[in-house]
Motif scaffolding. Sequence first.
Motif, short mmCIF file in Angstrom:
data_model
loop_
_atom_site.label_atom_id
_atom_site.label_comp_id
_atom_site.label_asym_id
_atom_site.label_seq_id
_atom_site.Cartn_x
_atom_site.Cartn_y
_atom_site.Cartn_z
N LEU A 97 0.83 -1.21 0.00
CA LEU A 97 0.00 0.00 0.00
C LEU A 97 0.86 1.26 0.00
O LEU A 97 0.55 2.24 -0.67
N ASN A 98 1.94 1.23 0.78
CA ASN A 98 2.80 2.42 0.84
C ASN A 98 3.60 2.64 -0.46
O ASN A 98 4.13 3.72 -0.69
N SER A 99 3.66 1.58 -1.28
CA SER A 99 4.40 1.73 -2.55
C SER A 99 3.53 2.22 -3.70
O SER A 99 4.00 2.41 -4.82
N VAL A 100 2.27 2.41 -3.43
CA VAL A 100 1.35 2.85 -4.49
C VAL A 100 1.74 4.26 -4.95
O VAL A 100 2.06 5.13 -4.12
N ASN A 101 1.70 4.46 -6.27
CA ASN A 101 2.03 5.76 -6.86
C ASN A 101 0.96 6.08 -7.91
O ASN A 101 0.49 5.19 -8.61
N PRO A 102 0.54 7.33 -8.00
CA PRO A 102 -0.52 7.67 -8.98
C PRO A 102 -0.13 7.39 -10.42
O PRO A 102 -1.00 7.41 -11.30
N TYR A 103 1.16 7.15 -10.66
CA TYR A 103 1.58 6.93 -12.05
C TYR A 103 1.81 5.45 -12.38
O TYR A 103 1.94 5.08 -13.53
N ASN A 104 1.92 4.61 -11.32
CA ASN A 104 2.21 3.20 -11.58
C ASN A 104 1.10 2.27 -11.10
O ASN A 104 1.31 1.08 -10.92
N THR A 105 -0.07 2.81 -10.87
CA THR A 105 -1.17 2.03 -10.31
C THR A 105 -2.32 1.98 -11.30
O THR A 105 -2.70 3.02 -11.84
N PRO A 106 -2.88 0.81 -11.52
CA PRO A 106 -4.08 0.74 -12.37
C PRO A 106 -5.19 1.59 -11.77
O PRO A 106 -5.36 1.65 -10.55
N GLY A 107 -5.97 2.23 -12.55
CA GLY A 107 -7.01 3.11 -12.06
C GLY A 107 -6.44 4.46 -11.71
O GLY A 107 -6.46 4.90 -10.56
N THR A 108 -5.84 5.12 -12.69
CA THR A 108 -5.16 6.38 -12.43
C THR A 108 -6.11 7.43 -11.86
O THR A 108 -5.71 8.25 -11.03
N THR A 109 -7.32 7.43 -12.30
CA THR A 109 -8.28 8.46 -11.87
C THR A 109 -8.45 8.45 -10.37
O THR A 109 -8.29 9.46 -9.69
N TRP A 110 -8.83 7.27 -9.81
CA TRP A 110 -9.08 7.22 -8.36
C TRP A 110 -7.79 7.40 -7.57
O TRP A 110 -7.80 7.97 -6.47
N SER A 111 -6.65 6.94 -8.13
CA SER A 111 -5.39 7.08 -7.39
C SER A 111 -4.98 8.53 -7.26
O SER A 111 -4.44 8.96 -6.24
N CYS B 111 0.97 18.53 -6.47
CA CYS B 111 1.37 17.15 -6.21
C CYS B 111 2.46 16.75 -7.21
O CYS B 111 2.34 17.01 -8.41
N THR B 112 3.50 16.14 -6.73
CA THR B 112 4.60 15.70 -7.59
C THR B 112 4.53 14.20 -7.91
O THR B 112 5.14 13.73 -8.86
N GLY B 113 3.85 13.46 -7.06
CA GLY B 113 3.80 12.00 -7.21
C GLY B 113 4.93 11.31 -6.50
O GLY B 113 4.97 10.06 -6.45
N ASP B 114 5.85 12.09 -5.93
CA ASP B 114 6.97 11.49 -5.19
C ASP B 114 6.73 11.49 -3.68
O ASP B 114 7.62 11.12 -2.91
N GLU B 115 5.59 11.97 -3.26
CA GLU B 115 5.29 11.97 -1.82
C GLU B 115 5.31 10.52 -1.29
O GLU B 115 4.99 9.57 -2.00
N ASN B 116 5.66 10.39 0.00
CA ASN B 116 5.82 9.06 0.61
C ASN B 116 4.62 8.74 1.51
O ASN B 116 4.37 9.44 2.49
N LEU B 117 3.91 7.69 1.20
CA LEU B 117 2.74 7.30 2.00
C LEU B 117 3.11 6.75 3.38
O LEU B 117 2.27 6.65 4.28
N GLU B 118 4.37 6.39 3.59
CA GLU B 118 4.79 5.89 4.90
C GLU B 118 4.69 6.97 5.97
O GLU B 118 4.63 6.66 7.15
#
Length: 753
Positions: A224-238, A267-274
């Motif tokens: 879950l913490n590795s999820v990224n808006p650019y590498n996850t299926p379902g870009t819209t919801w991500s 948003c840069t997409g590099d933020e860390n979910l941890e």
Amino acid sequence: MRNELQGTLWMLTGLSQEIPNYCCRESPPLSAIIGHSKSSFSMLMAHILGLYRFPQISCFSTSSLLSDRTQFPSFFRTVPSDEFQSRGLAQMVLHFKWTWVGLVASNDDYGFEGLKIMKDEITKGGACVAYTVYIATNQDNKNMPDIVQMIKESTANVIIVFSVDVFLFPLLDEMVNQNVTGKQFVASEGWSVSDILNNFSKILSGTIGFAIQSSNIPGFQEYLNSVNPYNTPGTTWSKMFWEEAFNCSFSQPENQTLNLSKTKKTCTGDENLEHVQNGYNDVSTLRSSYNFYTSVYVTAKALDDLSRCQSLDGALPGAKCSDLTNFGPWQLTHYIKNVRVKLRNGRQVFFHKDGNPPAVYDIINLQPESNGTLKQVKVGSYDTLNSSGEIFSLDTSSVWWATSNAEIPLSVCSQSCPVGFKKVAKKGEPVCCFQCVPCSQGEISNQTDSIDCWKCPWDMWPSGARDRCISKPVEFLSYVEPLGITLAATSVFSSLVPISIFYLFIHYKSTPIVRANNYSVSCILLVSLSFCFLCALAFIGYPQPEKCLLRQAAFGLVFTLCVSCILAKTVIVVFAFMATKPGSSLKKWTTPRVPYMIITICTFVQFLLCVIWLSASPPFPQYNIEAKPGIIVVECNENSQFAFWCMLGYLGFLASVSFTVAFLARRLPDNFNEAKLITFSMLAFLSVWVYFIPASLSAQGMYTVAMEIFAVLTSSWALVVCMFLPKCFIILFRPNMNSRENIMSKSTDTKQL
């Protein structure tokens, strides 16, 4: 419902347009369908999928109707059936001894089925339902105030709610409005872990209930913490999630966030979910998610078994393994039926013949925290595969209760009956509503809430609290009792009085007063009177068989001898005076042998009666438990009341004859005529025994024996005093009256008159 039907056919068809009985997808085949979450929708899907034996695995549908394999032959689920939950909740209610409960359920299949099973289980366990309420599943809650008012007025302090959270909220709102407190909630898994319960912490603190088992999925949090808006299926919801989690916005015009703000950073997409802690990456209590994980795991294991031909029932037809790119749905269904996996948390997963997994629930307790929220604390489990054999386990010490004393709340219609009492149902009310009635005399109950009392053995008696049987005290007139000692001492002392008089008569046997009253018969009478006093001793002490056999006979014979002597003296006096008349034929009856003959005949008749009595119906000792409750009276049973009263009646007959003859002879001229003394002695004797009859019938236990001893001593003293006291007085204190001149003077005066 229509959308679900279309969706099911669409998945089977493989086209955007649903076509029944047609599948255009060739490879790879559709393996299985995971869903639906709602039981009613799962039933619709299962009816269609079952026609093709297409495997369906649900993670949420808990209806017990889905266990019917004739209607749903290819349906499986990784969540337990509501049947297990209903039985488990009922077992928990009975565990806490809540025998008077209220039932609340949603007005749908979930509520109807759950409540039906639970009500049956509760009733079987001896508990009762105070009320049953169904809450609407739509927005129509017009009767909610009346429902809450009924709950408020009910004496049932425990409320079992079988519903989902969204249908329960109107009820909780109304309870807050009416300030209903002091009620203990028991929750089903449909609402026990809802986050919205914090809004009702005032009334829900201490709630206990079932929840789907929670567990950890290895590596899930890292994923879950590795999820990224650019590498996850379902870009819209991500991207929407990313903007919400980091309070930022993407600079693209096609930004999906509806609430844009110029003040938000980009948003840069590099933020860390941890570095973010929210409900998204909180995997501490995965419940529904773990069921999804299990469903996928089971499907993958079945596919693996299919590819390896590892069937528990042997290879597939033709002994050929199926290709994962081309197999029939019924083949995978076969492997899912027989799948058996062990997850990393140690839980065994397999399916019973009805498609249900082993039932495992967490028992959770809602405990208040300092910030006003409710914390879900696991306090036990319900596990049908528990290795120790205990399906239901609960750590009662870790449960937080909302009662003032922090103890388990009570919910009973009637207070528990203590030992020594039994429950008696109130007419027209449930069996849990009863009254406590003391056990009857001679009965006990040694457990609380006893439905019956038990009689003690014949030689035992209930304790003061009527909770146990204790040995009955044994009662008889013994020599250690004050009464027994007194009577025994009186008997021995009294027996010495006739002996002393006998000694006095021997010393003065040549004096006129002794000679004039038949010296020999008087001596026999004095000896028999001494034995009369001593025979009272046979009635004191433990009733041995020999003592019971002889004591009444000895009493009858000795008293008969005594009364026979008095009768002989009376008859001789009469015969002596009547024989002085000229031509009297009674002279031959004035010989010295006549009184002995009278004594012998009268005594022999009594002896004959006693022999017949002792031969035909001999007395015997017995334990009388009816005379005095709680006491064993050891007594002699006369065996034949008729024989006893015959013996006593004959004695009374002799005394009556003596009294009659003496009364008729009281005016005969003789200075030492005993007729008057005999009259008084027989009157006293008869009076004593007449009063003895009602007194003995009213006395109980050893006092019956004491009454007979008292009658023996009193009647004997009456004879001693009336017959011999005047003579002893003359002999000792008036010797001038004990002379021949005095007798002759009296005789002369009588003739002159």
